[in-house]
Design an enzyme around this catalytic site. Structure first.
Site, short mmCIF file in Angstrom:
data_model
loop_
_atom_site.label_atom_id
_atom_site.label_comp_id
_atom_site.label_asym_id
_atom_site.label_seq_id
_atom_site.Cartn_x
_atom_site.Cartn_y
_atom_site.Cartn_z
N LYS A 83 0.85 -1.19 0.00
CA LYS A 83 0.00 0.00 0.00
C LYS A 83 0.88 1.23 0.00
O LYS A 83 1.73 1.41 0.87
CB LYS A 83 -0.90 0.04 1.24
CG LYS A 83 -1.95 1.16 1.13
CD LYS A 83 -2.67 1.44 2.42
CE LYS A 83 -1.95 2.43 3.31
NZ LYS A 83 -1.78 3.78 2.71
N GLU B 282 10.12 0.33 10.46
CA GLU B 282 11.14 1.38 10.33
C GLU B 282 10.43 2.68 10.65
O GLU B 282 9.58 3.13 9.90
CB GLU B 282 11.70 1.35 8.90
CG GLU B 282 13.06 1.99 8.80
CD GLU B 282 12.95 3.47 8.53
OE1 GLU B 282 12.96 4.23 9.54
OE2 GLU B 282 12.82 3.87 7.37
N CYS C 159 13.50 10.29 8.02
CA CYS C 159 13.45 9.71 9.37
C CYS C 159 14.78 9.87 10.10
O CYS C 159 14.81 9.97 11.32
CB CYS C 159 13.02 8.26 9.30
SG CYS C 159 13.92 7.30 8.08
N GLU D 124 9.62 14.30 16.85
CA GLU D 124 10.01 14.36 15.44
C GLU D 124 9.21 15.45 14.73
O GLU D 124 7.98 15.40 14.69
CB GLU D 124 9.73 13.00 14.78
CG GLU D 124 10.22 12.91 13.37
CD GLU D 124 10.09 11.50 12.80
OE1 GLU D 124 9.00 10.92 12.87
OE2 GLU D 124 11.11 10.99 12.28
#
Ligand code: NAI
Ligand code: MG
Length: 540
Positions: free
Chosen positions: A228, A304, A338, A437
Site C-alpha cells: 500500500k 522502520e 526519518c 520528530e
C-alpha cells in the site's frame, strides 16, 4: 589454534546444494479470483513541468490496473500549489482481500515462489533497466506528487531505487542454507524458503525508494506482495507497476493498493492471510501495526519508524565540512527524512564560529519551484505536514527557544506548502522541539562542554535511528559512535545511506533491519531438515 579449528568444525558450513531452487518454470494458470475484478481503470495524462506524463490510476491487482470495488477515488495533490493533480482509485478492505487472494494463489501455485532464483534476479535487473531508461519521467512524477526537488530526486531517490533493484537482483540466486555433518548419527541442512504473502505499507517521504526497498528483497526471495502506498503520494508506485508489467513479472506477484491507512492499511495489518508485514512510517502507526499482528495471525513484523537524531560537532572538526554536512542533515528532503539531523550539539570552543557559518549556509538555501535547477528546498509534502511543522515552530517559540533563522511559512503567489529553513538556539532538553520528530526544515542547536555530557544528551531520547560525530580524532570517533544508541552512525558526514548496508532503529525507531543481507532474513523462513543416519529411536 586448536580452539579456532574446533570452533570452525562445530559450526555448520554454507553449502550450495541446500539453496532454495527448482529449475523448472511452470506455465502459470489464470486465477479464478481475477474474474471478480472490477472494470479496468482509466489512465490520466498529466502535464508535468511542460511534458506529458501518462499515469495509470487503478489498483494494480493480478497484473492489471483495475477500478476499486466501491467505485471510490481519492485526490492526489501537488504540494507546490496545493491543487489537485489527478484522482486515483481508492482501495479498501474488499480490494485488499482480493489482492491478498491473488497474491496467495500466485504464491501457492509455485511457478514464482519455486522458480529458478536467477530468473527472479533477471527480472529485478530488467525493472532497474526500465527505471534507468525512464529516469526523467519517473523523477518528474515523483517531484510533482511529493514536492521534492528534481535535482535531489534524480540524484538520490531514483538512482537509489535502481541500485537497490540491482543489488537484490544479484542476491536472488545466492541465498543459501547451511549443511551440518557435526551431529553424531544425523545429517542436517537448512532451506531458506520465502515467507509467503508479504504486506508492505510505505510512507510519503520517499515513495518510489520505499516501494523498491520493500519489494526488491521480497521478490528476490520468491515472495508475493500486497503493498500500500501512502495516500499523499501514490503516483510513482503506480508508474512503477506499469514498468513491472513491461519487465515481464508474472501476474499477481506484485499487487499495489492506493488507499488510506485507517481502511486499506488497517486491512493489510489485520489480514489473516498475510504472512509478513513490513512498515515504514510514524512510531504511532508502528504500534498499531504490531498490535494488529498480535491480535490477528501473529504475522512477522518489521518496523522502520521515526527519529530525533543527534549530530555532534567536536572542537577539532573540519568546521567548513561539518557545516556542509549538517546543512545536508536537515536539507535532505527538507527535513522529511526519518534520520534527519535535527539536534545539533556544538562544543563550546567552536560554538560561535559554527553558528555563524551554519546560519550563513542555511540562509543560502533557495526555497521554491521543485523543478527549477537552482532550488534546494521545495514545498513540504502536504498541508497536514506543513501545519504540523508550523505547530512545532510555534511551540519552540513559546517554550523559550531563540529563533536564530527563519521561523515562518513562505507565501508564494502560486500557493504551496513552503517553510523557511529554521534554526533554534538556546534549546533545553525538555522542549518539544528537542524531543519530538518535527519532520521539517527545523534544527535545534545546543552547546556542550565535554564528551561524556554530550553522549548522555545524544542518547536522551526514545528514538535511536541515526547519529553523527564530526571530529578529526579517530579514537574519539570510534569511542563516541560505539556509545551512541542508534542503528546508523556517521563520522564526518550525515544522511548517507547505501542499500548494501543494514538500516534500522534502536529503541522506538523500529524493529529489524532493511537493506543489505539483513533484509533477506525478513523475507525468508529457515527450515531445518534432519536426516537420520542410524540413530535408533529412544525409549521413554
Ligand atoms: P503514518 O505512519 O500514519 O503513515 C505511514 C503509512 O502508514 C501510510 O501509508 C499510511 O496510510 C499508513 N497507515 C496509517 N495509519 C495506519 C493504520 N492504522 N494501519 C495501517 N497503516 C496505516 O504517518 P503520517 O501520518 O503520514 O505522518 C505523521 C508523522 O509520522 C510525520 O510527521 C513524521 O513525523 C512521521 N513519519 C515518519 C516516516 C519515516 O520515514 N520514519 C515516514 C512518514 C511519516
Ligand atoms: Mg501529493
Amino acid at each position: 589454534m586448536l580452539r579456532t579449528y574446533l570452533g570452525r568444525a562445530a559450526s555448520a558450513t554454507r553449502h550450495q546444494t541446500t539453496s532454495f531452487a527448482q529449475s523448472t518454470i511452470k506455465i502459470r494458470r489464470d486465477f479464478s479470483s481475477s474474474r471478480v475484478l472490477a472494470a479496468v481503470a482509466p489512465r490520466a495524462d498529466l502535464n508535468i513541468n511542460g511534458k506529458k506524463c501518462s499515469i495509470p490510476t487503478g489498483l494494480f491487482i493480478n497484473g492489471e490496473f483495475v477500478a476499486s470495488q466501491s467505485g471510490s477515488t481519492m485526490p492526489v495533490e501537488d504540494p507546490s500549489t496545493g491543487k489537485e493533480l489527478v484522482r486515483v482509485q481508492e482501495g479498501r478492505s474488499e480490494d485488499v482481500d482480493l489482492a491478498v487472494k491473488v497474491a496467495r494463489e500466485t504464491f501457492e501455485e509455485g511457478s514464482w515462489s519455486f522458480s529458478d532464483p536467477a530468473h527472479r534476479g533477471q527480472l529485478l535487473n530488467r525493472l532497474a533497466n526500465i527505471l534507468e531508461a525512464n529516469l526523467e519521467e519517473i523523477t518528474s512524477i515523483e517531484c510533482a506528487d511529493t514536492g521534492k526537488t528534481f535535482r535531489q530526486a534524480s540524484a538520490l531517490d531514483v538512482p537509489g531505487s535502481i541500485g537497490t533493484l540491482r543489488y537484490y537482483g544479484g542476491w536472488a540466486d545466492k541465498v543459501l542454507g547451511l549443511t551440518s555433518f557435526n551431529i553424531p548419527g544425523a545429517f542436517a541442512y537448512t532451506r531458506r524458503e520465502p515467507v509467503g504473502v508479504c504486506g508492505q505499507i510505505i510512507p510519503w517521504n520517499f515513495p518510489l525508494l520505499m516501494f523498491i526497498w520493500k519489494i526488491a528483497p521480497a521478490l528476490a526471495t520468491g515472495n508475493t506482495v500486497v503493498i500500500k502506498s501512502a495516500e499523499a503520494t501514490p503516483l510513482s508506485a503506480l508508474k512503477a507497476c506499469e514498468y513491472i508489467q513491461q519487465a515481464g513479472f508474472p501476474k499477481g506477484v506484485v499487487n499495489l493498493i492506493s488507499g488510506y491507512g485507517k481502511t486499506a492499511g488497517n486491512a493489510i495489518a489485520n489480514h489473516m492471510d498475510v504472512d509478513k508485514l513490513a512498515f515504514t512510517g510514524s512510531t504511532t502507526t508502528g504500534r498499531a501495526i504490531l498490535k494488529a499482528s498480535s491480535e490477528s495471525n501473529l504475522k512477522k513484523v518489521t518496523l522502520e519508524l521515526g527519529g530525533k537524531s543527534p549530530n555532534i560537532i567536536f572542537p577539532d572538526a573540519d568546521l567548513e565540512k561539518a557545516v556542509e554536512w549538517s546543512a545536508w542533515g536537515i536539507n535532505m528532503n527538507f527535513g522529511q527524512t526519518c534520520h534527519a539531523g535535527t539536534r545539533i550539539y556544538v562544543h563550546e570552543d567552536v560554538y560561535d564560529k559554527f553558528l555563524e557559518a551554519y546560519t550563513k549556509r542555511m540562509k543560502s538555501i533557495q526555497v521554491g519551484d521543485p523543478f527549477d535547477s537552482t532550488t534546494d528546498q521545495g514545498p513540504q509534502n502536504s498541508k497536514m505536514q506543513y501545519d504540523k511543522i508550523l505547530g512545532y515552530i510555534e511551540s519552540g517559540k513559546q517554550e523559550g527557544a531563540t529563533v536564530s533563522l527563519g521561523g515562518s511559512a513562505i507565501e508564494k503567489p502560486g500557493g504551496g506548502y513552503y517553510i523557511e529553513p529554521t534554526i533554534f538556539t538556546d534549546c533545553k532538553p525538555e522542549m518539544k522541539i528537542m524531543r519530538e520528530e518535527i519532520f521539517g526544515p527545523v534544527v535545534a542547536i545546543s552547546k556542550f562542554s565535554d564528551e561524556a555530557e554530550v553522549i548522555k544528551h545524544a542518547n536522551d531520547t526514545h528514538y535511536g535511528l541515526a547519529a553523527a560525530v564530526h571530529t578529526k580524532d579517530y579514537e574519539r570517533a570510534v569511542r563516541v559512535t560505539n556509545a551512541l544508541k542508534a542503528g546508523t552512525t556517521w563520522v564526518n558526514m550525515y544522511n548517507f545511506v547505501h542499500w548494501s548496508i543494514p538500516f534500522g532503529g534502536y529503541k522506538e525507531s523500529g524493529l529489524g533491519r532493511e537493506c543489505g543481507e539483513a533484509a533477506l532474513e525478513n523475507y525468508t523462513e529457515t527450515k531445518a531438515v534432519y536426516l537420520n543416519m542410524g540413530i535408533p529411536a529412544p525409549r521413554g
